[in-house]
Design a protein around this motif. Structure first.
Motif, mmCIF file in Angstrom:
data_model
loop_
_atom_site.group_PDB
_atom_site.id
_atom_site.type_symbol
_atom_site.label_atom_id
_atom_site.label_comp_id
_atom_site.label_asym_id
_atom_site.label_seq_id
_atom_site.Cartn_x
_atom_site.Cartn_y
_atom_site.Cartn_z
ATOM 1 N N THR A 2 0.855 -1.188 0.000
ATOM 2 C CA THR A 2 0.000 0.000 0.000
ATOM 3 C C THR A 2 0.891 1.238 0.000
ATOM 4 O OG1 THR A 2 -0.011 -0.061 2.378
ATOM 5 C CG2 THR A 2 -1.858 -1.121 1.275
ATOM 6 N N ARG A 5 1.358 6.163 4.158
ATOM 7 C CA ARG A 5 0.362 7.126 4.644
ATOM 8 C C ARG A 5 1.052 8.405 5.102
ATOM 9 N NH1 ARG A 5 -1.284 2.326 6.302
ATOM 10 N NH2 ARG A 5 -0.122 2.500 8.241
ATOM 11 N N ARG A 9 6.133 7.064 9.581
ATOM 12 C CA ARG A 9 7.592 7.172 9.616
ATOM 13 C C ARG A 9 8.201 5.852 9.159
ATOM 14 N NH1 ARG A 9 10.855 7.848 15.010
ATOM 15 N NH2 ARG A 9 12.933 7.593 14.138
ATOM 16 N N LEU A 10 8.821 5.878 8.009
ATOM 17 C CA LEU A 10 9.459 4.676 7.479
ATOM 18 C C LEU A 10 10.954 4.754 7.771
ATOM 19 C CD1 LEU A 10 7.562 4.466 4.072
ATOM 20 C CD2 LEU A 10 7.217 3.031 6.071
ATOM 21 N N PRO A 11 11.602 3.594 7.946
ATOM 22 C CA PRO A 11 13.025 3.621 8.346
ATOM 23 C C PRO A 11 13.947 4.059 7.204
ATOM 24 C CG PRO A 11 12.314 1.381 7.946
ATOM 25 C CD PRO A 11 11.085 2.230 7.799
ATOM 26 N N PHE B 10 11.178 2.217 1.073
ATOM 27 C CA PHE B 10 11.491 2.486 2.480
ATOM 28 C C PHE B 10 10.662 1.683 3.475
ATOM 29 C CE2 PHE B 10 13.222 6.182 0.328
ATOM 30 C CZ PHE B 10 14.476 6.246 0.905
ATOM 31 N N ALA B 11 9.796 0.822 3.009
ATOM 32 C CA ALA B 11 9.054 -0.027 3.956
ATOM 33 C C ALA B 11 10.061 -0.865 4.737
ATOM 34 C CB ALA B 11 8.096 -0.921 3.192
ATOM 35 N N PRO B 12 9.754 -1.183 5.991
ATOM 36 C CA PRO B 12 10.724 -1.934 6.803
ATOM 37 C C PRO B 12 10.902 -3.367 6.306
ATOM 38 C CG PRO B 12 8.681 -1.614 8.005
ATOM 39 C CD PRO B 12 8.541 -0.818 6.749
ATOM 40 N N LYS B 117 20.233 -3.481 7.786
ATOM 41 C CA LYS B 117 20.500 -3.499 9.233
ATOM 42 C C LYS B 117 20.103 -4.856 9.805
ATOM 43 C CE LYS B 117 19.745 1.421 10.063
ATOM 44 N NZ LYS B 117 18.828 2.406 10.629
ATOM 45 N N HIS B 133 12.788 -4.447 12.685
ATOM 46 C CA HIS B 133 12.940 -4.489 11.231
ATOM 47 C C HIS B 133 14.427 -4.397 10.887
ATOM 48 C CE1 HIS B 133 13.909 -0.243 10.970
ATOM 49 N NE2 HIS B 133 12.859 0.019 11.751
ATOM 50 N N PRO B 136 15.283 -0.115 5.823
ATOM 51 C CA PRO B 136 14.371 -0.025 4.672
ATOM 52 C C PRO B 136 14.622 -1.137 3.653
ATOM 53 C CG PRO B 136 16.141 1.566 4.461
ATOM 54 C CD PRO B 136 16.339 0.900 5.796
ATOM 55 N N ALA B 263 6.753 -5.007 5.878
ATOM 56 C CA ALA B 263 6.095 -3.915 5.176
ATOM 57 C C ALA B 263 4.586 -4.084 5.206
ATOM 58 C CB ALA B 263 6.589 -3.868 3.742
ATOM 59 N N ALA B 266 3.433 -3.389 8.674
ATOM 60 C CA ALA B 266 3.446 -1.963 8.953
ATOM 61 C C ALA B 266 2.276 -1.272 8.268
ATOM 62 C CB ALA B 266 4.765 -1.363 8.473
ATOM 63 N N SER B 267 1.967 -1.726 7.026
ATOM 64 C CA SER B 267 0.886 -1.048 6.318
ATOM 65 C C SER B 267 -0.462 -1.371 6.960
ATOM 66 C CB SER B 267 0.884 -1.450 4.841
ATOM 67 O OG SER B 267 0.552 -2.811 4.720
ATOM 68 N N GLY B 269 -0.647 -2.242 10.416
ATOM 69 C CA GLY B 269 -0.645 -1.847 11.826
ATOM 70 C C GLY B 269 -0.093 -0.471 12.085
ATOM 71 N N GLY B 270 0.014 0.359 11.069
ATOM 72 C CA GLY B 270 0.485 1.717 11.279
ATOM 73 C C GLY B 270 1.942 1.743 11.641
ATOM 74 N N ARG B 271 2.300 2.496 12.659
ATOM 75 C CA ARG B 271 3.697 2.771 12.926
ATOM 76 C C ARG B 271 4.357 1.691 13.777
ATOM 77 N NH1 ARG B 271 4.031 8.720 15.184
ATOM 78 N NH2 ARG B 271 6.132 7.949 15.490
ATOM 79 N N ALA B 274 7.314 -0.142 12.311
ATOM 80 C CA ALA B 274 8.225 0.684 11.537
ATOM 81 C C ALA B 274 9.099 1.563 12.407
ATOM 82 C CB ALA B 274 7.418 1.536 10.556
ATOM 83 N N THR B 275 8.681 1.816 13.606
ATOM 84 C CA THR B 275 9.406 2.814 14.379
ATOM 85 C C THR B 275 10.008 2.275 15.668
ATOM 86 O OG1 THR B 275 7.383 3.407 15.482
ATOM 87 C CG2 THR B 275 7.944 4.701 13.538
#
Lengths: 128, 278
Positions: A2, A5, A9-11, B10-12, B117, B133, B136, B263, B266-267, B269-271, B274-275
Motif C-alpha cells: 500500500t 500514509r 515514519r518509514l526507516p 522504504f518499507a521496513p 541493518k 525491522h 528499509p 512492510a 506496517a501497512s 498496523g500503522g507505525r 516501523a518505528t
C-alpha cells in the motif's frame, strides 16, 4: 504494497532519506552501467577450418582437418597463428610432397551458418 | 517520491529474512570468490594493478581476511561493517577475467547488502532485544534488480533472428568446447526425441525474459524459482559455464525470503513495527 500514509515514519539506512535515495541511485546506476557486460552471449562467429593439398599439376586433395582445428574457436588471428605453428612444427610428414602446396581455408560467418567469408593460407613446398 | 514508490523503497524489511540472507551471503561468497585455479587475466583498464595481485590480492593472507570477514558476517558481528569490509576485500578479485560475471553480480548484491541493518539474530551469542525491522527495503530492492538485470540483459542479447532460428546454438555446438551436446544437425537428441534447435533457442529466450519479470508478481515467485532452477539444471547438461547459474539461483533468496512481511504488517498496523527499532 500500500502507499505510505501521510505522517507514517518509514526507516532509513543512513538516517537521512535524501542520502538513502542518493545511495540507491548510485548503486542502481552502477548496475545499469555494468549491465551490458553481464550478457553471456554477444555474437557468434562460426569458423570452419579445411585443409587441402594442391599437387604440382593443380589437382586438389582434401586432407583431414587436424584434431586441434575441428573446434577452432572464433579468434581468426589466433587460428592463423596456430596454423603457422602447426605447419612449422607438427605437420605430418606425408603432407610434404615435393612440388605440392598445403592450403588451409578458414571459412567463417558472423551470427549465421553460411560460412561465406574465407581466409586462405598457402604453404608451398620447395620445388622438386 | 510518490507514496507508493516511498513504500516500495522504504518499507521496513523483515529482520529474520535479513539474518538468513546475511548467513547465506557469508557461506556463498567464499565459494564464488575462491582463488583456486584462478588465472590472472585482467582487463586492459586494470592492467596497472597487475603487480598487486601476486603480491597481495591472490595471497593466502588476503584469502584469510575474506574468510574472517565472512565469519564475522555469518555471526552478525557488526554486520554492516563486515559486509562493507567483505565488499572491499572481494572488489579486486572481481576484475580477474574468468567467472567475472558472477563475481560482478554478487559484488553489486554485497554492496547493497552492506546497507541492510541485519542484527545478530540466529547467531549463537545473540543477546538483547531483537530488531523490529532490518532497515528499509531499498537495499533488498537493489539485489532484486541485480538479478532481474542479469536475466533481462541476457534475454535481450539473444532476442534476434539468428539466435531464435537456432543458428547461434548450432554454431556454438560446432565451435565451442564448452557446449556439451551435439546440435550440428539442428536438433537436440533426447533418446528417441529430436527437439529442433530453434525451439530450444526460443525457449531459452522466453525463460530468461520470464525470469527477469516473473518475480515481481508475488504469486508467481515460487513457480518462477522452480522454473529458474529447472532452467539452470538443464543448462548444466548443455553447456559448461562457470558459476553464473549458481550465483543467479543464490540471488533468488532476495525474492523468496519474506522481506516484505514487515512492510505488510506496517501497512496494516500503522507505525508499530516501523518505528520501534533504531
Amino acid at each position: 504494497l500500500t502507499p505510505a500514509r501521510e505522517g507514517e515514519r518509514l526507516p532509513t539506512a543512513t538516517g537521512s532519506r535524501r542520502r538513502d535515495l542518493t545511495l540507491f541511485a548510485l548503486v542502481a546506476l552502477a548496475l545499469a552501467a555494468g549491465a551490458p557486460r553481464l550478457a553471456v552471449y554477444h555474437r557468434l562467429r562460426v569458423v570452419q577450418v579445411e585443409v587441402e593439398r594442391v599437387h604440382a599439376d593443380g589437382a586438389r586433395e582434401r586432407l583431414p582437418t587436424p584434431e586441434g582445428f575441428r573446434r577452432p574457436g572464433s579468434d581468426l588471428d589466433w587460428i592463423e597463428r596456430r596454423i603457422e605453428d602447426f605447419m612449422r612444427r607438427k605437420a605430418p610428414a606425408d603432407w610434404r610432397a615435393p612440388g605440392s602446396a598445403i592450403e588451409w581455408r578458414v571459412r567463417w560467418s558472423d551470427d549465421s551458418l553460411r560460412l561465406d567469408q574465407v581466409r586462405t593460407l598457402r604453404f608451398r613446398e620447395a620445388p622438386p | 517520491v510518490s507514496p507508493r514508490a516511498e513504500r516500495w523503497l522504504f518499507a521496513p524489511a523483515d529482520p529474520q529474512s535479513a539474518a538468513l540472507l546475511r548467513i547465506a551471503f557469508a557461506a556463498f561468497v567464499p565459494w564464488c570468490f575462491a582463488m583456486e585455479g584462478l588465472r590472472l587475466t585482467l582487463p586492459a583498464a586494470a592492467r596497472a594493478l597487475e603487480p598487486l595481485y601476486p603480491a597481495l590480492f591472490l595471497t593466502r593472507g588476503w584469502w584469510a581476511a575474506i574468510l574472517a570477514a565472512c565469519a564475522l558476517l555469518a555471526l552478525g558481528v557488526r554486520p554492516r561493517a563486515s559486509a562493507a569490509a567483505l565488499f572491499a576485500l572481494c572488489l579486486p578479485l572481481a576484475f580477474v577475467l574468468q567467472g567475472e560475471k558472477s563475481r560482478h553480480v554478487l559484488l553489486v548484491a554485497l554492496a547493497a547488502f552492506a546497507f541492510v541493518k541485519s542484527d545478530a539474530r540466529l547467531a549463537p551469542f545473540a543477546r538483547g532485544p531483537r530488531r523490529a525491522h532490518a532497515g528499509p527495503l531499498w537495499p533488498i530492492r537493489l539485489i532484486q534488480l541485480d538479478l532481474c538485470v542479469l536475466y533481462g540483459v541476457n534475454a535481450l542479447a539473444k532476442a534476434h533472428p539468428a539466435y531464435l532460428r537456432g543458428d547461434v546454438l548450432t554454431g556454438f555446438s560446432i565451435t565451442r568446447r564448452n557446449i556439451l551436446v551435439d546440435l550440428s544437425d539442428g536438433f537436440l537428441h533426447l533418446g528417441p526425441l529430436a527437439l529442433p534447435v530453434w525451439l530450444l533457442a526460443a525457449g531459452t529466450v522466453a525463460t530468461e525474459a520470464w525470469l527477469a519479470v516473473g518475480w515481481w508478481l508475488p504469486r508467481m515467485r515460487w513457480p518462477t524459482a522452480a522454473l529458474g532452477i529447472a532452467f539452470h539444471t538443464g543448462l548444466r547438461w548443455v553447456v559448461a559455464i562457470h558459476m553464473l547459474g549458481a550465483t543467479s539461483v543464490f540471488l533468488y533468496l532476495a525474492f523468496l525470503l519474506p522481506f516484505e512481511r514487515g512492510a505488510y504488517q506496517a501497512s496494516r498496523g500503522g507505525r508499530s513495527s516501523a518505528t520501534s527499532a533504531s
